[in-house]
Design an enzyme around this catalytic site. Structure first.
Site, PDB file in Angstrom:
ATOM      1  N   TYR A 244      97.240  56.706  43.194  1.00  0.00           N
ATOM      2  CA  TYR A 244      97.822  57.953  43.671  1.00  0.00           C
ATOM      3  C   TYR A 244      98.854  58.485  42.681  1.00  0.00           C
ATOM      4  O   TYR A 244      98.837  59.677  42.326  1.00  0.00           O
ATOM      5  CB  TYR A 244      98.460  57.737  45.041  1.00  0.00           C
ATOM      6  CG  TYR A 244      99.082  58.978  45.635  1.00  0.00           C
ATOM      7  CD1 TYR A 244      98.296  59.924  46.283  1.00  0.00           C
ATOM      8  CD2 TYR A 244     100.458  59.202  45.555  1.00  0.00           C
ATOM      9  CE1 TYR A 244      98.860  61.071  46.837  1.00  0.00           C
ATOM     10  CE2 TYR A 244     101.026  60.346  46.099  1.00  0.00           C
ATOM     11  CZ  TYR A 244     100.225  61.272  46.738  1.00  0.00           C
ATOM     12  OH  TYR A 244     100.781  62.409  47.269  1.00  0.00           O
TER      13      TYR A 244
ATOM     14  N   SER B 118     104.366  65.303  43.540  1.00  0.00           N
ATOM     15  CA  SER B 118     105.034  64.304  44.369  1.00  0.00           C
ATOM     16  C   SER B 118     106.116  63.656  43.517  1.00  0.00           C
ATOM     17  O   SER B 118     106.026  63.652  42.281  1.00  0.00           O
ATOM     18  CB  SER B 118     104.023  63.242  44.829  1.00  0.00           C
ATOM     19  OG  SER B 118     104.668  62.120  45.393  1.00  0.00           O
TER      20      SER B 118
END
Length: 271
Positions: free
Chosen positions: A160, A147
């Protein structure tokens, strides 16, 4: 586990985790169209089998399904053992992921653990499961979905981003290890993508600027185009490839500058 006939594809079998929706589902479709047989892995068996049946019908490839929760240690071991023993496998797409976006004091530890287990631990275990066979055969591709939050963090994405940072560095390490082989390792760093992850995170796509949201189809098509071009790191939404080169170069310079064995002069420490 639902199994079809043995693979007859010259490209072998591609394993896709988190294949029942979003990016994983699109990877399954695109790889089937490229002639790969498939092993699809996800928690939702009904969705998984529906996709498998459609791909068998439309693309004529062999598709196997394996229902597993990669956040569960027993399920993770089952999947790792399965793919480690299957020499038909030539590609692994580590796509499965989960998220919970909130300040660190508001995210239950169980959700933090789930993110570490699915995003980091499972990806690591499965990569290491296929790696010995890939190295022995000097053939194989590992695609790890990270990501842009691998290298950036917001006040609501601490856990995260931490898991995705591990994905980035682990993948880059594998690339160095395998530099003298024909095993390919690609790091894909999507930005905001239209998947169910946002609902799981507790945010929802409606809360985001529509101009920043990429479809899962565009994300995967760009990632596969990057793979075809030989990119080791693919940022599907970034036009200027030199931005990553500059970031990576700065990272290497910073590391080199740290290798002195002495306190920095600005601290005024003398011995």
């Amino acid at each position: 586990m639902t199994v079809t006939a043995s693979s007859k594809s010259v490209k072998g079998t591609a394993v896709v985790t988190g294949a029942s929706s979003g990016i994983g589902k699109v990877y399954a479709d695109r790889l089937a169209k490229r002639g790969y047989d498939l092993l699809l892995i996800a928690r939702r068996g009904e969705r998984l089998e529906e996709l498998a049946q459609q791909l068998r019908k439309d693309q004529g490839v062999s598709v196997e399904t394996l229902v597993a929760d990669l956040g569960n240690s027993a399920d993770l071991k089952k999947v790792a053992d399965t793919i480690a023993a299957d020499n038909r496998i030539t590609m692994l797409v580590n796509n499965a992921g989960t998220s919970k976006f909130a300040s660190s004091t508001r995210v239950p530890l169980a959700d933090v653990d789930q993110q570490m287990d699915v995003n980091s631990k499972a990806l690591t275990h499965l990569s290491l499961a296929v790696l010995p066979g890939f190295k022995d055969r000097n053939r194989g591709t590992i695609i790890n979905i990270g990501s842009v939050l691998s290298f950036y963090v917001t006040p609501n994405t601490t856990a995260y981003s931490g898991t995705k940072g591990q994905v980035m560095l682990f993948t880059m390490g594998l690339q160095k290890e395998l530099a003298d082989t024909k095993v390919i390792v690609q790091l894909v760093l999507p930005a905001t993508t239209a998947t169910e992850l946002w609902d799981v995170a507790g945010v929802g796509l409606k809360a985001l600027d529509p101009a920043t949201i990429m479809t899962a189809e565009d994300c995967v098509d760009a990632a596969l185009a990057g793979l075809d071009r030989g990119e080791t790191v693919t940022l599907p939404s970034v036009d200027d490839a030199q931005l990553w080169a500059a970031f990576d170069n700065a990272r290497l310079k910073l590391f080199a500058a740290s290798q002195t064995g002495k306190p920095a002069s600005r601290y005024g420490i003398s011995r």
